[in-house]
Design an enzyme around this catalytic site. Structure first.
Site, PDB file in Angstrom:
ATOM      1  N   TYR A   1       0.841  -1.206   0.000  1.00 34.91           N
ATOM      2  CA  TYR A   1       0.000   0.000   0.000  1.00 34.91           C
ATOM      3  C   TYR A   1       0.875   1.255   0.000  1.00 34.91           C
ATOM      4  O   TYR A   1       0.672   2.187  -0.775  1.00 34.91           O
ATOM      5  CB  TYR A   1      -0.906   0.020   1.231  1.00 34.91           C
ATOM      6  CG  TYR A   1      -2.064  -0.964   1.190  1.00 34.91           C
ATOM      7  CD1 TYR A   1      -3.077  -0.845   0.223  1.00 34.91           C
ATOM      8  CD2 TYR A   1      -2.171  -1.983   2.126  1.00 34.91           C
ATOM      9  CE1 TYR A   1      -4.153  -1.735   0.203  1.00 34.91           C
ATOM     10  CE2 TYR A   1      -3.242  -2.876   2.105  1.00 34.91           C
ATOM     11  CZ  TYR A   1      -4.237  -2.750   1.144  1.00 34.91           C
ATOM     12  OH  TYR A   1      -5.281  -3.609   1.123  1.00 34.91           O
TER      13      TYR A   1
ATOM     14  N   PHE B   1       2.408   2.069  -3.414  1.00 35.47           N
ATOM     15  CA  PHE B   1       1.466   2.516  -4.443  1.00 35.47           C
ATOM     16  C   PHE B   1       0.839   3.873  -4.103  1.00 35.47           C
ATOM     17  O   PHE B   1       0.520   4.654  -4.984  1.00 35.47           O
ATOM     18  CB  PHE B   1       0.381   1.457  -4.672  1.00 35.47           C
ATOM     19  CG  PHE B   1       0.908   0.252  -5.397  1.00 35.47           C
ATOM     20  CD1 PHE B   1       1.673   0.397  -6.543  1.00 35.47           C
ATOM     21  CD2 PHE B   1       0.652  -1.033  -4.931  1.00 35.47           C
ATOM     22  CE1 PHE B   1       2.172  -0.715  -7.216  1.00 35.47           C
ATOM     23  CE2 PHE B   1       1.140  -2.145  -5.595  1.00 35.47           C
ATOM     24  CZ  PHE B   1       1.902  -1.993  -6.740  1.00 35.47           C
TER      25      PHE B   1
ATOM     26  N   TYR C   1      -3.058   9.571  -8.586  1.00 38.26           N
ATOM     27  CA  TYR C   1      -4.181  10.105  -7.813  1.00 38.26           C
ATOM     28  C   TYR C   1      -4.618  11.478  -8.307  1.00 38.26           C
ATOM     29  O   TYR C   1      -5.776  11.849  -8.191  1.00 38.26           O
ATOM     30  CB  TYR C   1      -3.852  10.085  -6.319  1.00 38.26           C
ATOM     31  CG  TYR C   1      -3.726   8.653  -5.838  1.00 38.26           C
ATOM     32  CD1 TYR C   1      -4.856   7.823  -5.829  1.00 38.26           C
ATOM     33  CD2 TYR C   1      -2.506   8.106  -5.469  1.00 38.26           C
ATOM     34  CE1 TYR C   1      -4.758   6.497  -5.438  1.00 38.26           C
ATOM     35  CE2 TYR C   1      -2.391   6.779  -5.080  1.00 38.26           C
ATOM     36  CZ  TYR C   1      -3.529   5.981  -5.071  1.00 38.26           C
ATOM     37  OH  TYR C   1      -3.440   4.668  -4.710  1.00 38.26           O
TER      38      TYR C   1
ATOM     39  N   GLU D   1     -13.896  -1.989   1.810  1.00 35.69           N
ATOM     40  CA  GLU D   1     -12.602  -2.675   1.729  1.00 35.69           C
ATOM     41  C   GLU D   1     -12.738  -4.061   2.355  1.00 35.69           C
ATOM     42  O   GLU D   1     -13.317  -4.206   3.423  1.00 35.69           O
ATOM     43  CB  GLU D   1     -11.533  -1.844   2.456  1.00 35.69           C
ATOM     44  CG  GLU D   1     -10.166  -2.500   2.571  1.00 35.69           C
ATOM     45  CD  GLU D   1      -9.602  -2.960   1.241  1.00 35.69           C
ATOM     46  OE1 GLU D   1      -9.569  -2.160   0.285  1.00 35.69           O
ATOM     47  OE2 GLU D   1      -9.204  -4.139   1.131  1.00 35.69           O
TER      48      GLU D   1
ATOM     49  N   MET E   1     -16.793  -6.205  -1.804  1.00 35.52           N
ATOM     50  CA  MET E   1     -17.802  -5.454  -2.572  1.00 35.52           C
ATOM     51  C   MET E   1     -18.783  -6.360  -3.302  1.00 35.52           C
ATOM     52  O   MET E   1     -19.899  -5.969  -3.613  1.00 35.52           O
ATOM     53  CB  MET E   1     -17.110  -4.513  -3.565  1.00 35.52           C
ATOM     54  CG  MET E   1     -16.475  -5.200  -4.759  1.00 35.52           C
ATOM     55  SD  MET E   1     -15.650  -4.065  -5.873  1.00 35.52           S
ATOM     56  CE  MET E   1     -14.042  -3.906  -5.125  1.00 35.52           C
TER      57      MET E   1
ATOM     58  N   GLU F   1      -9.725   1.325  -7.925  1.00 38.33           N
ATOM     59  CA  GLU F   1      -8.400   1.180  -8.557  1.00 38.33           C
ATOM     60  C   GLU F   1      -8.007  -0.293  -8.458  1.00 38.33           C
ATOM     61  O   GLU F   1      -7.210  -0.690  -7.626  1.00 38.33           O
ATOM     62  CB  GLU F   1      -7.349   2.097  -7.926  1.00 38.33           C
ATOM     63  CG  GLU F   1      -7.266   2.061  -6.424  1.00 38.33           C
ATOM     64  CD  GLU F   1      -6.024   2.827  -5.917  1.00 38.33           C
ATOM     65  OE1 GLU F   1      -5.050   2.959  -6.685  1.00 38.33           O
ATOM     66  OE2 GLU F   1      -6.040   3.257  -4.767  1.00 38.33           O
TER      67      GLU F   1
ATOM     68  N   GLU G   1      -6.274  -8.341 -12.527  1.00 37.37           N
ATOM     69  CA  GLU G   1      -6.503  -8.500 -11.092  1.00 37.37           C
ATOM     70  C   GLU G   1      -7.999  -8.583 -10.791  1.00 37.37           C
ATOM     71  O   GLU G   1      -8.443  -8.355  -9.670  1.00 37.37           O
ATOM     72  CB  GLU G   1      -5.783  -7.387 -10.321  1.00 37.37           C
ATOM     73  CG  GLU G   1      -4.264  -7.526 -10.460  1.00 37.37           C
ATOM     74  CD  GLU G   1      -3.469  -6.479  -9.685  1.00 37.37           C
ATOM     75  OE1 GLU G   1      -4.059  -5.708  -8.931  1.00 37.37           O
ATOM     76  OE2 GLU G   1      -2.230  -6.446  -9.860  1.00 37.37           O
TER      77      GLU G   1
END
Lengths: 548, 548
Positions: free
Chosen positions: B236, B239, B246, B304, B333, B348, B357
């Site tokens: 994390y 990225f 962003y 999440e 989700m 993302e 992915e």
């Protein structure tokens, strides 16, 4: 996506029913990749069931395909070839050929006999009607069907009977024992089946030797290692039965004796003949018969390194009363300390590929006790190779799933094989070997031209043979164009390729063969250099070698 | 045979001395098979020492080679390619390029940068003399040398100094600290070396991002499985640092908010925005900044599935005082039962190959709680592939000696790679997905034309990229021709080929890619269909898949 789901369901059902094989519809259009992807997924999950892909037997002439609109000339072999390569030569994927009313040029048909064709589906449209109203086939179709019979390809008759044909030809059916099965007799396709049966009956019966060799067809055997291992009695037994071979040897020995001893000296001069590698004695017998036939006097040494064969040899000499003529030497010819020198050295050390059982090394070792003007029988031998299509052999090699089997040469009775070009000579050895350097290493570059009228071809490996000069005009060999008839001691040898190579019509295949010699072993290396280089096979003899 | 023995002795001696590498003389003539056989035998017995085969950098124009007498046009890349294929792409066999006074056409030079070139040997003949009498290089040679620097290829100066050159140019040497080493300074080739050093100094320094990525060049990484596995904090962390990414998201959200809420309703209307796959919150921040920038009112749900990231997310919301605006949902989700529907869905979930992915599957699952006229950011994305020469990557894959690694896609910073044709789009996904069928299976056939002026090329596999539309004219992507500058979140993806494919100039490479979906996983299959079909890679996802 719906078609894919349906196909997978139907195959799952067929597999549940333990069917032997399923027919798959022919690929459509020019790009079969998606169909192949789907079939490949199925193949990887299949148990024992086979898949037979229908392929129409089709090839337009090159002239026809000059049409600029058709980038892909229609050659259904190409279609099959793409499909099976995408499916990684899967051994459960075979072919059912659809035979149409017109047949491609004869030269292109041969390619199918190196493939795993399981069935030929003959549509009734491909039949003609004879004067009496019965179905029959054109001469070209008949030849094709004969080829199918010869390769154990099932014939399936399919389609609608042509109107006006007699229903259930009772006169033909009378030959069969199924008279009571009216339903069968009355099957509307019965006359077609009867005609196919009639063609089968008409076939020439197989010659005796072919019948004997039937069980060996396309069956890979490891070559003998007669130098490292001792042969078993059964092996001697089999090879001794090859009358043709020993007749050739006897003829060669006769000529050598006559050259060596003029008629007028026949009763005074005694010739020293050594059989090196005498085994259980067949060449001793041939030599004695040659002496009798020519009236020459012989003194024979029978040299043999296998102590077990020596036992039999002693019994033979005693039984036949040869004690005065024949001396048995229990020794390896390379190390024997001979008390006198020979006029003639006779040996049978050749393998399917000539020098592959190390005849050169043995005879070089024995040459010490051959007189300077002495004769070696054989006096020379040459190996030959030719590229072949042989999907059955390729798949048998592949089934071991290792590198070693792909880098080994096999002895095999070639049948389900297409010879793609005339064989060419590879290595020649001559005895006695007068050259001072005297290395038995060899390298040969070969260039095969694939005929332009057959279409593209798949090379799965190389068939190997030998041809030997025993003495002057007495030959012995298995090279197809000059093979000694009715001799059964040798099958061909097969050198596989790790990855089969496609050769396009009119282009050349460049191949290299090496014979390499180390302190304890001899081995071959081989590769394709063109159109696309292969790895060099069997480097350093890592997979396959013959022990010294 | 004498040469072979001598070569083997010299290599054995060099190996005994633990040398790093040995230079081998260039193959002579057109047929290098016997030399390759000998080198291959040596390679198989070698410990750590490398062999650098000298290859003259040579390619005659196609026009020149029209000479009917020369069946083999002189292209030394072809010679190298044959040699290494015969040696089975051995990883210890590399190239030392001999640079001559004339250089082949620029287009053909690129091919060498996908090969394992270790050294470039520049003969003094290839240098010019400048007005002051010092050695220098032509512009084309300078460009070539820059390419060598860029690929860490050692430069070796060789040959005799041209007469009349100043010996040991003291003015240049004054920059160096080796002033005392007279012997070195006075080496007759010193001026050449100094000139090469000068060219190196002149190079543009690497941009910061390139410097950061230096350690990742040509290093194969397994792609993430963010759906099956939970990402680590460090991942994390890395990225989240990608500011450019962003900023693009924030621009897209701004435009979407302005479209969704007219200026006059900005103070009354509250927009429901859901960040699906919120991670540690960077898109939540971007959304809030977009709301502030546009003066729109937002209600944010941060969904999440990684319970560990949720912890950080809660701290962030508390720290920033976002409690009134942001609701944190700890759920996958695909299974969350949302209490209201969203106007905007921000995610993302893209991998290097776009959908790899499983963004399509995730967003399809989240679509339930998007309003019928709702917006997804990204709104669509497309994957791309192009064929590449990449001998380093191929050898790294091969070193695992199994099938699995040849049927896996890798994330990799491509450097020692030649792009053989422009990339082409493969699969496109659009969100929200309105089609009723809604399968995410895909099949794409691609046809790459290899330019005719570069010579033959070796395809070791395919480089893959993606390009995404976040919203309207706001894009994000790594496809080389349209890549977002200074973004570092994604390297390319690499799909290897089990057997590299040679493509000849002017001919086409037909390639198929499939995206397959099963109940528990998604995978790719790929193959080459032309010029020569490859096996279908990764059938049934046997080697590589992404878990649902």
């Amino acid at each position: 996506m719906d078609s894919e789901i349906t196909l997978k369901q139907e195959i799952a059902w067929a597999s549940h029913l333990s069917l032997q094989a399923c027919l798959l519809p022919a690929p459509k259009g020019t790009s079969c990749a998606n169909y192949a992807r789907c079939v490949n997924q199925i193949l990887l999950g299949l148990n024992n069931m086979k898949l037979w892909l229908r392929i129409p037997l089709l090839k337009t002439d090159d002239n026809d395909s000059m049409d600029v609109n058709s980038i892909h000339p229609v050659d259904s072999w190409e279609l099959w070839n793409s499909f099976r390569m995408l499916c990684e030569h899967h051994s459960q994927l075979s072919i059912a050929l659809d035979i149409l009313s017109s047949i491609p040029p004869a030269n292109s048909l041969g390619r199918w006999f190196g493939e795993s064709v399981r069935a030929a589906i003959m549509d009734t449209d491909s039949f003609l009607t004879n004067a009496r109203g019965y179905p029959c086939l054109s001469k070209r179709h008949q030849n094709l069907v004969a080829g199918f019979f010869n390769h154990s390809i099932q014939i399936v008759v399919s389609g609608k009977p042509v109107n006006g044909l007699p229903k259930g030809s009772t006169d033909l059916a009378a030959d069969h024992n199924d008279r009571n099965f009216d339903a069968v007799q009355r099957h509307p396709l019965r006359p077609y089946l009867d005609y196919i049966g009639y063609l089968y009956q008409k076939m020439d019966p197989l010659p005796e030797q072919e019948r004997f060799e039937l069980g060996y067809r396309d069956f890979l055997q490891s070559p003998l290692q007669p130098l490292m291992d001792n042969l078993e009695a059964q092996t001697y037994e089999t090879f001794e039965k090859d009358a043709v071979k020993y007749i050739q040897y006897q003829r060669a020995i006769c000529k050598a004796l006559q050259d060596r001893v003029p008629e007028e000296k026949a009763s005074t001069l005694t010739i020293v003949l050594m059989v090196v590698g005498a085994g259980r004695g067949p060449l001793v017998r041939a030599s004695l018969q040659a002496a009798e036939e020519t009236g020459r006097k012989l003194k024979i040494y029978a040299v043999e390194k296998n102590p077990n064969a020596i036992v039999t040899l002693h019994s033979l000499v005693k039984l036949e009363g040869w004690e005065d003529t024949v001396t048995i030497i229990s020794s390896d010819m390379r190390h024997w300390d001979a008390s006198e020198k020979a006029d003639i050295l006779v040996s049978e050390l050749l393998g399917s590929f000539g020098d592959n059982e190390l005849s050169p090394e043995c005879l070089d070792g024995a040459q010490r006790f051959l007189k300077d003007d002495g004769i070696s029988i054989p006096s020379s031998y040459t190996s030959f190779v030719q590229p072949v299509t042989a999907s059955k052999l390729y798949n048998d090699v592949k089934s071991h799933k290792d590198l070693v089997h792909f880098e080994t040469a096999y002895v095999v009775k070639l049948h389900n094989v297409v010879r793609l070009a005339a064989s060419q000579p590879v290595f020649t050895f001559t005895h006695p070997n007068k050259s001072s350097k005297g290395s038995n290493q060899r390298h040969k570059k070969l260039r095969f031209e694939i005929p332009s009228d057959t279409g593209s071809a798949m090379v799965h490996g190389f068939a190997g043979y030998f041809d030997a000069t025993l003495y002057k005009d007495v030959y012995l060999g298995i090279e197809p164009s000059t093979a000694t008839p009715n001799m059964f001691s040798w099958f061909a040898i097969f050198f596989p390729l790790r990855t089969p190579v496609i050769v396009h019509p009119g282009s050349a295949l460049e191949v290299h063969f090496w014979r390499c010699c180390g302190p304890t072993k001899v081995w071959y290396e081989w590769c394709v250099a063109s159109p696309c280089p292969s790895p060099i096979h069997n480097s350093n003899g890592r997979s396959y070698w013959v022990g010294l």
